[in-house]
Design a protein around this motif. Structure first.
Motif, PDB file in Angstrom:
ATOM      1  N   LEU A 265      -1.695   5.578  15.362  1.00  0.00           N
ATOM      2  CA  LEU A 265      -1.250   5.087  14.050  1.00  0.00           C
ATOM      3  C   LEU A 265       0.135   4.489  14.206  1.00  0.00           C
ATOM      4  O   LEU A 265       1.135   5.185  14.143  1.00  0.00           O
ATOM      5  CB  LEU A 265      -1.231   6.230  13.038  1.00  0.00           C
ATOM      6  N   ARG A 266       0.175   3.217  14.459  1.00  0.00           N
ATOM      7  CA  ARG A 266       1.481   2.601  14.705  1.00  0.00           C
ATOM      8  C   ARG A 266       2.069   1.952  13.473  1.00  0.00           C
ATOM      9  O   ARG A 266       3.247   1.664  13.423  1.00  0.00           O
ATOM     10  CB  ARG A 266       1.357   1.575  15.826  1.00  0.00           C
ATOM     11  N   SER A 267       1.228   1.709  12.507  1.00  0.00           N
ATOM     12  CA  SER A 267       1.740   1.070  11.301  1.00  0.00           C
ATOM     13  C   SER A 267       0.919   1.553  10.115  1.00  0.00           C
ATOM     14  O   SER A 267      -0.180   2.083  10.284  1.00  0.00           O
ATOM     15  CB  SER A 267       1.613  -0.452  11.417  1.00  0.00           C
ATOM     16  N   PRO A 268       1.459   1.380   8.923  1.00  0.00           N
ATOM     17  CA  PRO A 268       0.689   1.762   7.734  1.00  0.00           C
ATOM     18  C   PRO A 268      -0.667   1.066   7.709  1.00  0.00           C
ATOM     19  O   PRO A 268      -1.643   1.630   7.221  1.00  0.00           O
ATOM     20  CB  PRO A 268       1.566   1.281   6.590  1.00  0.00           C
ATOM     21  N   ALA A 269      -0.710  -0.144   8.256  1.00  0.00           N
ATOM     22  CA  ALA A 269      -1.991  -0.854   8.257  1.00  0.00           C
ATOM     23  C   ALA A 269      -3.026  -0.102   9.075  1.00  0.00           C
ATOM     24  O   ALA A 269      -4.182   0.022   8.659  1.00  0.00           O
ATOM     25  CB  ALA A 269      -1.795  -2.265   8.806  1.00  0.00           C
ATOM     26  N   ASP A 270      -2.600   0.437  10.240  1.00  0.00           N
ATOM     27  CA  ASP A 270      -3.524   1.231  11.056  1.00  0.00           C
ATOM     28  C   ASP A 270      -4.068   2.405  10.267  1.00  0.00           C
ATOM     29  O   ASP A 270      -5.260   2.698  10.287  1.00  0.00           O
ATOM     30  CB  ASP A 270      -2.801   1.776  12.308  1.00  0.00           C
ATOM     31  N   ALA A 271      -3.164   3.104   9.587  1.00  0.00           N
ATOM     32  CA  ALA A 271      -3.564   4.296   8.847  1.00  0.00           C
ATOM     33  C   ALA A 271      -4.540   3.922   7.740  1.00  0.00           C
ATOM     34  O   ALA A 271      -5.538   4.615   7.508  1.00  0.00           O
ATOM     35  CB  ALA A 271      -2.328   4.987   8.269  1.00  0.00           C
ATOM     36  N   LYS A 272      -4.266   2.839   7.073  1.00  0.00           N
ATOM     37  CA  LYS A 272      -5.153   2.451   5.976  1.00  0.00           C
ATOM     38  C   LYS A 272      -6.533   2.097   6.513  1.00  0.00           C
ATOM     39  O   LYS A 272      -7.540   2.378   5.884  1.00  0.00           O
ATOM     40  CB  LYS A 272      -4.548   1.274   5.210  1.00  0.00           C
ATOM     41  N   ARG A 273      -6.546   1.472   7.676  1.00  0.00           N
ATOM     42  CA  ARG A 273      -7.845   1.142   8.264  1.00  0.00           C
ATOM     43  C   ARG A 273      -8.612   2.414   8.584  1.00  0.00           C
ATOM     44  O   ARG A 273      -9.830   2.451   8.498  1.00  0.00           O
ATOM     45  CB  ARG A 273      -7.635   0.297   9.528  1.00  0.00           C
ATOM     46  N   ALA A 274      -7.859   3.475   8.933  1.00  0.00           N
ATOM     47  CA  ALA A 274      -8.504   4.736   9.234  1.00  0.00           C
ATOM     48  C   ALA A 274      -8.819   5.524   7.955  1.00  0.00           C
ATOM     49  O   ALA A 274      -9.321   6.637   8.010  1.00  0.00           O
ATOM     50  CB  ALA A 274      -7.613   5.561  10.155  1.00  0.00           C
ATOM     51  N   GLY A 275      -8.508   4.959   6.813  1.00  0.00           N
ATOM     52  CA  GLY A 275      -8.843   5.612   5.553  1.00  0.00           C
ATOM     53  C   GLY A 275      -7.798   6.591   5.060  1.00  0.00           C
ATOM     54  O   GLY A 275      -8.061   7.403   4.171  1.00  0.00           O
ATOM     55  N   ILE A 276      -6.586   6.511   5.631  1.00  0.00           N
ATOM     56  CA  ILE A 276      -5.529   7.422   5.198  1.00  0.00           C
ATOM     57  C   ILE A 276      -4.616   6.700   4.205  1.00  0.00           C
ATOM     58  O   ILE A 276      -4.065   5.648   4.512  1.00  0.00           O
ATOM     59  CB  ILE A 276      -4.687   7.892   6.401  1.00  0.00           C
TER      60      ILE A 276
ATOM     61  N   ALA B 144     -10.483   5.748   0.045  1.00  0.00           N
ATOM     62  CA  ALA B 144      -9.757   6.595   0.974  1.00  0.00           C
ATOM     63  C   ALA B 144     -10.676   7.671   1.540  1.00  0.00           C
ATOM     64  O   ALA B 144     -11.628   8.109   0.888  1.00  0.00           O
ATOM     65  CB  ALA B 144      -8.577   7.233   0.263  1.00  0.00           C
ATOM     66  N   LYS B 145     -10.384   8.068   2.779  1.00  0.00           N
ATOM     67  CA  LYS B 145     -11.045   9.260   3.339  1.00  0.00           C
ATOM     68  C   LYS B 145     -10.073  10.444   3.277  1.00  0.00           C
ATOM     69  O   LYS B 145     -10.472  11.579   3.119  1.00  0.00           O
ATOM     70  CB  LYS B 145     -11.443   9.003   4.795  1.00  0.00           C
ATOM     71  N   PHE B 146      -8.806  10.117   3.420  1.00  0.00           N
ATOM     72  CA  PHE B 146      -7.774  11.144   3.319  1.00  0.00           C
ATOM     73  C   PHE B 146      -6.673  10.644   2.392  1.00  0.00           C
ATOM     74  O   PHE B 146      -6.310   9.474   2.423  1.00  0.00           O
ATOM     75  CB  PHE B 146      -7.173  11.439   4.698  1.00  0.00           C
TER      76      PHE B 146
END
Ligand SMILES: Nc1ncnc2c1ncn2[C@@H]1O[C@H](COP(=O)(O)OP(=O)(O)OP(=O)(O)O)[C@@H](O)[C@H]1O
Ligand SMILES: Nc1ncnc2c1ncn2[C@@H]1O[C@H](COP(=O)(O)OP(=O)(O)OP(=O)(O)O)[C@@H](O)[C@H]1O
Ligand SMILES: [Mg+2]
Ligand SMILES: [Mg+2]
Lengths: 354, 328, 496, 328
Positions: free
Chosen positions: C64-75, C157-159
């Protein structure tokens, strides 16, 4: 004026057909004078900083006033785009005549053609508009001026020694002066340029500061023989630096001359000893005369060269302050130019003066 | 009701003000409100308008690009030398200056986004560098057709006719630069209003951290904004060359302040209180109208500045007195 | 998350934290101010990069290097500092749809109508009546918080991470939020919930993780733990959440307000505060408390009414003159109004007393430092040093600085606007103790809050404010949570 | 340990950098590192330094004063005309320009603090106005001793000797403007570091609302800051006149950018990352050293700007790469 005469053969379409003077050019002075009174003239300038400029504007204004006309000055802050916009606007406003001060052919050709189509006569000063038929171009001979002042420099230094050049490119007159300078260096192999600088946006103080640095680098008397200042604004700065440093061994040879400059040249403690110039006021005067000739319907020369005059301290009186207005008493050829004057213009002057 | 009216005055106050200025000149001078003269005004502002759009974009992402003036200068001389020194075909003459703009934009972005030098500081430094580069490139000389070169020869090329047409030609009676400007203004406006990338730029400018946390690549957005800013300045430079038919040293120097003034007046239009494309356009129009109108009125040229300044203050005051009232 | 470590400028904030979140559970993350909760969650949502440690979803390691990564992961995350995630000059609608607009996929063209429609739908779900065309900068703090929650709901969202979402919310709004959280849980979404209000934690959470000083202390089922456990784990000592009421002698009336009004928020307020007395003003969000405190402090202009301090009319033309008249204000939005985040603790603390620590205008560095360290000790401010920038203090410590700067002034009336928001229980009781000491020193205290329990525990008298007027007054011991809520929400009818 | 070293590099990086530049010139040119030349450099920067102190002060309260250049111009011609046109005594010649500065400062403050026009916008407008005023006042002429007046007469006054001494004289071998500058820098530094009012200014710049709620009269503070900024610019103008011995139109125009550059370099000094007086001074020194050194090296005048820009970038990069590292 020692300009070469070129017959203008575009008689039919010439601006001579200006509405105000549709009468024949040989009409009586009085009716001519009436027809030429009350003209609205636009003066479009590329830049308008410095005393030189102010005196030039003054010359134009005074002369037009003498003819009973009115001048609108359009300044362009050294922005050619603005200058061509100003030209457009002058045409749109149907001025009776247009005067141009500096600028260049690329920027002005389209607008000038528009003016000529609208039968508005145009007289230009140092605008490089030689290619356009029907426009009278006044030019001060920049190469000649540089030659004159550099000649004096060579004479007084014995054609040897280190010199400093204050100069900047980017302006047609400056670039002309540089041509003479280059030739001069070639012809005088014993003269060496040891420093060169110049900044048109802050000419005086910047030159003063940089000149001080150069003086520190060459701290001994005789290290520097002379300074060639290609513009009077530069000369002022250099003069201040040299004078304040007490380096009376260095002399400045300049170009251009205004009232302010004249005072400095007269000052015996000032290093500025000579300058070549055309009287800014008389440039304005002559330019207006040619415009009125055109308004009158005359054919005028395509090119009018304004002969430069060379002024050295020795020519000036020691006991009284001289201004450009009375300089003619001491320097031959200065400001007396009767170029472009005609009988009917004299009559007009007399008539409008009442 | 009263509130509505107030809101209305406020929202359209600045536009109303511009209209008033135009009306004033139209009544004072017959020659003012003619098609030709209005076109002249638009033509006169077209270059500044391009530069100002660039500045607007940099301000939108909460930056400030001081290097636009220098970029105009560089692009002007590059355009001219490509024709005069190197006799390049038109397409090269048009494309290379834009690439130069891209490079300057990337340098700005690198300093600001990577090294994190605050924008005013970084773009000021770049301004000096680019100014130096364009002067060094031409050795301080202006560039014109068949100019004499320093080695004594004559430059082979001339300013191309079709190129000059870009700056001086007319299409259906409308000066071509005006058409270009109008297209640019409309496109830029639509871009920032209706596309995702445009909104992303505005988000970034509104709150960079929020944009980042929303998953936006804010560095990319800011980089692109600086590139856009420089490219618009380059276009301004190309137009400048086409308009005046030569490449002038330091041509862009006055553009910075003029475009900034236009952008700032634009803050008032529609009471945005923020940089916006349409506002910038009207800002440039107001400035152009003032210059044209005041010259027609034969106001002493040195008093022009006073009047310009006062009009600026009034236009701004209309907006900000209100914006402030609203808040408290 | 495993072994997560993070340091700021060499100072560790997290030291190898493990954290596990399952789908369909509400997991509370608790800890004192500065324990590292927000930092941990920022790492999970990509806002910060961790120095060490790994994160895995469904057993798959993920970077998770950026907020975009996290959002892609559903966080998805609602951050604690509300203003960091809103764009003030854009509309509510655009702010709600910000994540979608920021994404790099989908059509380049925006259809504004559908943006506003969709945003309107989410707002309706959380029961907020608000035009989606309104600008966010015109919203109240609570409304801003709700906009952020709405943004979260507009995503798949997943999380979901909620970092102190209830701090600026009223009880009612918090209830709505809890209902939404239950809904998320039913949909199988994992929810992390950070809060300093322990009762609500026990009400709605399944799991509890407690952190202290950048480490995880333990994780337990909520049903297997209680407040005492949690507090002990948080603070490292046993602690009874209490409202230490220091007894103070009540004297003359120091503050008297008559018919104070401005706009629609404050419509004629009358109240008195005596020396040594703590008077609470309670009310729901939007009742006008903040507005009242700002009027008293000269921060906004009153339209009518009179205010006097110790019988002398107070000059409320500006905060400076209000201070000269004897007021001190601890404002609600501490980071924007209470402290200067880019300045050091020392300079913040000395700001209102520059005059008294200077002679002939020249500041005395020695007395400034003496005053600074004195205040830091007295209030228990935890900072790396007097020179530390307040931006890097935890929320509770920032609030202590905002209070501390007034303690050495000769103010006679202290106005506290929601001083315990986002403050941990330890710091909270510190603040109450400070307030108590101020009362003992003969100051009048006006305590504005929407936390009825605090008012009940702390105040000598409670004034209930509703819709810009004081509708009811209770003496100590007379009121209950229920009666306060009744007057705060229904008081309107009773008055009109 | 390593951290210490890093911190050190960082804190003194920019100073070290300046030292390096000086060392380079000293090695390259014998004449550079002499007392006289160093004094020349300081004398050359003294005017910009005054203006830059003003800009620093406006930036400290989180403002930005674009009108300083115009203020210099106006003050220059006012000073000169007081002597040349009106033959006023020295004291009047020195005081009136400062009052002019006060008035400009108050106008700026009025627009910014009362009308709440953002500072860049307000001071830009004032810049135009003041530029127009000074040109209208002199009708575009430079002012010098016994200048011919437009009505044909000759101006009665001359530039006073003691006045010129202010700009050109020496005290104990040190040019007087240098002494003035050093005094101003020290006083301003002490003021902002050690006095209540200085602290108030800095705090106001940090967060105006929080400062206001802490009891500062922020409007007064900001007003005074703008007045100070304009007064420093006026002093710069007076010094300008005294140095060159005449009143030049538009003399101040280049001062704005030069002083802003000095202030920005100053951000790097001591790694402050924000406006500070000592930094501004060193910034001005760096710029002065560059101009002087490059002139001695006889670098082509048009490359000066490139070198200046690159040095600016490097100085800034030293600081901001570090400032950024520290934060994350
Ligand atoms: N950007 C930052 N720079 C430096 N230090 C920071 C930064 N952010 C947080 N810290 C420090 O990290 C530690 C943990 O902070 P964090 O915000 O995670 O605490 P928290 O548990 O969320 O507290 P609170 O309950 O007050 O929100 C604190 O000591 C804080 O000072
Ligand atoms: N005209 C307005 N436009 C927008 N916001 C406003 C306006 N008037 C007041 N507010 C904001 O509305 C908020 C609610 O009012 P106020 O704060 O007085 O009530 P409160 O009881 O203190 O609520 P809270 O618990 O949120 O602090 C205030 O924060 C105030 O800044
Ligand atoms: Mg937190
Ligand atoms: Mg409140």
């Amino acid at each position: 004026a020692c300009g070469k005469k070129e017959e203008n053969n575009a008689a039919a379409s010439s601006p001579a057909a200006s509405a105000a003077s549709s009468a024949s050019a040989s009409a009586s002075g009085a009716s001519d004078a009436d027809a030429l009174k009350g003209k609205k003239i636009a003066l479009i300038m590329r830049f308008n900083t410095g005393t030189f400029s102010a005196q030039y504007v003054d010359g134009v204004k005074k002369q037009v006033a003498k003819y009973g006309g009115e001048v609108t000055v359009m300044a362009s802050d050294n922005d050619l785009n603005k200058m061509s916009a100003n030209l457009d606007s002058a045409v749109a406003q149907k001025f009776d005549g247009i005067l141009l001060d500096h600028g260049d052919a690329g920027a002005l050709t389209a607008g000038v053609n528009k003016a000529l189509e609208a039968k508005i006569p145009v007289v230009a000063f140092d605008s490089g508009l030689n290619g356009i038929e029907g426009v009278t171009n006044l030019a001060q001979d920049d190469q000649k001026m540089a030659e004159m002042t550099l000649g004096e420099l060579a004479k007084q230094t014995g054609a040897k020694g280190n010199i400093v050049k204050v100069w900047v490119a980017g302006f047609p007159p400056m670039e002309s002066r540089q041509i003479s300078y280059k030739k001069f260096l070639e012809q005088n192999p014993n003269i060496k340029e040891v420093a060169a600088f110049g900044d048109a946006s802050n000419p005086q103080l910047d030159t003063q500061n940089k000149m001080e640095a150069v003086l520190k680098q060459y701290p001994n008397k005789g290290d520097i023989a002379a300074v060639f200042a290609s513009w009077d604004e530069f000369a002022k700065g250099a003069a201040n630096a040299i004078k304040q440093a007490g380096r009376d061994d260095i002399k400045i040879y300049g170009i251009d001359l205004s009232d302010e400059d004249l005072k400095m040249i007269q000052d015996p403690t000032s290093p500025w000893v000579a300058s070549a110039a055309v009287d800014p006021t008389s440039i304005g005067t002559v330019q207006v005369r040619y415009l009125y000739q055109k308004l009158h319907g005359d054919q005028t020369e395509a090119t009018v060269q304004l002969a430069p005059v060379f002024v050295t301290r020795d020519m000036l009186p020691k006991d009284k302050a001289v201004t450009t207005a009375d300089l003619a008493q001491y320097v031959e050829g200065w400001g007396q130019s009767d170029a472009g004057n005609t009988d009917y213009l004299k009559a007009l002057e007399a008539a409008a003066g009442k | 009701m009263k509130n509505r009216l107030l809101h209305f005055t406020f929202q359209f106050g600045a536009l109303f003000f511009i209209a008033l200025v135009i009306l004033f000149f139209a009544l004072a001078k017959d020659a003012f409100f003619t098609f030709d003269n209005l076109m002249d005004i638009l033509k006169a502002i077209s270059i500044v308008a391009f530069v100002a759009i660039g500045v607007t974009i940099s301000l939108m992402v909460d930056g400030f690009d001081l290097s636009v003036g220098a970029t105009v200068s560089l692009s002007t001389v590059v355009t001219a030398t490509l024709m005069v020194w190197y006799q390049m075909p038109l397409i090269v003459v048009l494309v290379v200056p834009l690439l130069v703009g891209v490079v300057i934009g990337l340098i700005n972005a690198f300093l600001i986004v990577k090294i994190r030098i605050p924008d005013l500081l970084a773009t000021l430094a770049v301004m000096y560098i680019v100014n130096g580069v364009h002067k060094t490139y031409t050795k301080g000389y202006s560039i014109y057709s068949n100019m004499p070169m320093q080695d004594g020869s004559t430059a082979p090329g001339v300013m191309l006719k079709p190129f000059l047409w870009i700056g001086q030609g007319k299409l259906l009676g409308v000066p071509f630069p005006v058409i270009l400007m109008v297209i640019a203004v409309i496109c830029a406006h639509l871009f920032f209003k209706y596309t995702r990338w445009g909104r992303q730029a505005i988000m970034t400018g509104g709150n960079e951290e929020a944009a980042r946390l929303s998953g936006l690549r804010v560095k990319k957005v800011r980089t692109l904004a600086y590139v856009a800013s420089a490219v618009f300045a380059s276009i301004g430079g190309v137009l400048y060359t086409a308009r005046i038919g030569s490449g002038q040293i330091d041509a862009g120097a006055p553009m910075l302040m003029e475009s900034v003034a236009a952008v700032f007046v634009g803050y008032s239009v529609f009471a945005a209180g923020r940089p916006n494309i349409i506002g910038t356009f009207f800002g440039a129009v107001l400035m152009g109208v003032m210059v044209n109108g005041l010259t027609m009125m034969n106001v002493q040229y040195y008093t022009n500045d006073i009047i310009k300044g006062i009009v600026l203050v009034l236009a701004l005051a209309v907006t900000f007195i209100h914006l402030t009232r609203k808040k408290t | 998350m495993e072994g997560i470590a993070k340091a700021f400028a060499g100072v560790p904030a997290l030291k190898g934290v493990d954290f596990t979140l399952r789908g369909g559970e509400i997991h509370a993350l608790l800890g004192a101010n500065g324990a590292g909760k927000s930092t941990l969650m920022k790492i999970l949502s990509g806002a910060y990069e961790s120095d060490e440690g790994t994160i895995a979803i469904d057993g798959e390691p993920i970077a998770l290097r950026s907020p975009a990564d996290a959002k892609r992961a559903g966080i998805h995350c609602v951050y604690q500092e509300v203003d960091t995630s809103l764009v003030p000059h854009l509309t509510v609608g655009e702010n709600i749809m910000l994540d979608k607009l920021a994404s790099s996929s989908g059509s380049g063209w925006i259809r504004w109508k559908s943006v506003h429609q969709e945003a309107g739908r989410v707002l309706a779900r959380i029961g907020l009546e608000l035009s989606t065309k309104k600008l966010v900068r015109e919203l109240t703090l609570a409304e801003k918080q709700l906009v952020l929650i709405a943004r979260l709901l507009s995503e798949n969202a997943k999380f979901v991470i909620l970092d102190e979402p209830t701090a600026p919310l009223s009880l009612e709004e918090a209830e709505t939020l809890f209902r939404i959280m239950e809904g998320l849980k039913r949909d199988g979404i994992g929810v992390v919930f950070i809060s300093h209000r322990l009762p609500e934690v026990f009400r709605i959470c399944d799991q509890i993780t407690v952190m202290r000083d950048g480490t995880r202390v333990w994780t337990k089922k909520a049903s297997e733990s209680d407040t005492h456990d949690v507090v002990r784990a948080m603070l490292g000592r046993s602690f009874e959440e209490e409202y230490p009421k220091l007894e103070a002698a009540v004297g003359e009336t120091v503050l008297s307000v008559r018919d104070l009004a401005a706009g629609t928020r404050v419509r004629g307020v009358n109240l008195d505060v005596r020396a040594g007395e703590v008077v609470a003003v309670v009310g729901l969000v939007g009742a006008g408390k903040t507005e009242l405190s700002r009027l008293l402090f000269g921060a906004d202009k009153a339209e009518r009414g009179s205010v006097s301090i110790s019988g002398r009319p107070a000059d409320l033309r500006s905060p400076a003159s209000a201070i000269a008249s004897g007021f001190a204000l601890v404002p609600e939005e501490r980071r924007k109004e209470g402290i200067l985040v880019r300045e050091s603790v020392l300079h913040n603390l000395s700001l209102p007393i520059l005059k008294s620590i200077s002679r002939l205008g020249v500041l005395s560095g020695a007395s400034e430092r003496k005053h600074g360290s004195g205040t830091v000790d007295a209030l228990g401010i935890k900072a790396a040093g007097l020179g530390q920038l307040t931006a890097y203090l935890s929320g509770g410590n920032q609030q202590k600085v905002a209070i501390g700067k007034w303690t050495s002034t000769d103010a006679r009336v202290f106005l506290f606007d929601e001083p315990t928001k986002g403050v941990d229980v330890g710091a909270k009781s510190d603040i109450f103790r400070i307030i108590g000491r101020l009362a003992q020193a003969g100051k009048g205290v006006l305590y504005l809050t929407c936390e009825f329990a605090e008012a009940l525990g702390l105040a000598d008298r409670i004034l209930v404010m509703c819709d810009g007027v004081i509708v009811k007054e209770f003496n100590r011991g007379e009121a209950t949570q229920e009666s306060l809520l009744y007057y705060a929400s229904a008081g309107k009818e009773e008055v009109s």
